[in-house]
Enzyme design. Sequence first.
Site, short mmCIF file in Angstrom:
data_model
loop_
_atom_site.label_atom_id
_atom_site.label_comp_id
_atom_site.label_asym_id
_atom_site.label_seq_id
_atom_site.Cartn_x
_atom_site.Cartn_y
_atom_site.Cartn_z
N LYS A 16 53.34 -1.77 112.37
CA LYS A 16 52.02 -1.60 111.77
C LYS A 16 50.91 -1.98 112.75
O LYS A 16 49.85 -1.35 112.78
CB LYS A 16 51.92 -2.43 110.49
N LYS A 58 64.80 7.64 106.03
CA LYS A 58 65.08 7.22 104.66
C LYS A 58 64.10 7.87 103.68
O LYS A 58 62.93 8.03 104.00
CB LYS A 58 64.98 5.70 104.57
N LYS A 62 58.82 6.53 99.16
CA LYS A 62 57.78 6.84 98.19
C LYS A 62 56.43 7.06 98.87
O LYS A 62 55.49 7.54 98.24
CB LYS A 62 57.67 5.73 97.14
#
Length: 329
Positions: free
Chosen positions: A113, A194, A197
């Site tokens: 990040k 993966k 969401k």
Amino acid sequence: MDKKIVYSGIQPSGNLTLGNYIGALKNFSELQDEYNCLYCIVDMHAITVPQVPKDLRATSLDLASLYLAAGLDPEKSILYIQSHVKQHAELSWILGTITGLGQLQRMTQYKDKAAKQKELNAGLLFYPVLMAADILLYGTNFVPVGDDQTQHMELTRDIAERFNSRYSETFVVPEMMRAKKGARIMSLQDPTAKMSKSDPDENASIYLIEDDKATARKIKRAVTDSIGIINYTDDQPGLKNLIDIYSVFADLTPEEIVKKYEGVGYGVFKEELAELVVDGLKPVRTRFKEIRQDKTYLEEILKAGDEKAERLAERTMKKVRRKVGFVQL
């Protein structure tokens, strides 16, 4: 508590996917019969990135409804909201005082990040300590998480051992609990990643809260390959991922599925997989709608869970406060 304790927390940010269902929610009914389970809606973790307040409240209630729809029994398990139990924040601060800054800066997710964002908030750096507090508050023995959380679990174990060494035996040192099968469901459009969401490609993930037609359409559009033969091999990652999904819903081994579809094309396989998944998710989706519309029932469950969790958390915090030297009147 006479049984081992399992702790699980999911952020109420975004729509849960089929991967979340297979890797976590689907196992609730089995786990809660064997263990004492706590399931937490970790809304404090969610605000490490900007959230629209009304949306966060809505997704928190959506998540609670999905937990219940998937088979969580509030008589057997504790379902609660993280921000309603103030001991999470209290223990997080205390644990932060024995956690090295370098440890947090070396966390892979933080480094990823930091490389992408110009300005970082302190919460992104500190949230692994809050995660450790979540787990250690309840004497947790097992945490059902994926391999991508291994580093966070190692930090949690390290913090527990460090506190125990400094202040005497206090925390249980938790272990990871891996799902027996289907723990890692991949993206339908990029089988090397993966299912997430937060994926910007709407065709990459099957969401628990979506209509049946959308689910079927995504499966039929899923990436496969040009080989044209149904095999369970790393050389055909897209097909392998679909077989993993099929295996969970049909309760068949990959080998049994390959044999069943010998000489059959991908189109037929996808068509039948779509029907299998839609039928398999229908009870959860139907129950979700019923629970989500019953605000009184949902609030009663969450309030009861909050109270149970707080009693357990306060039992731990009384010991922690005394050991670190805080005056208790």
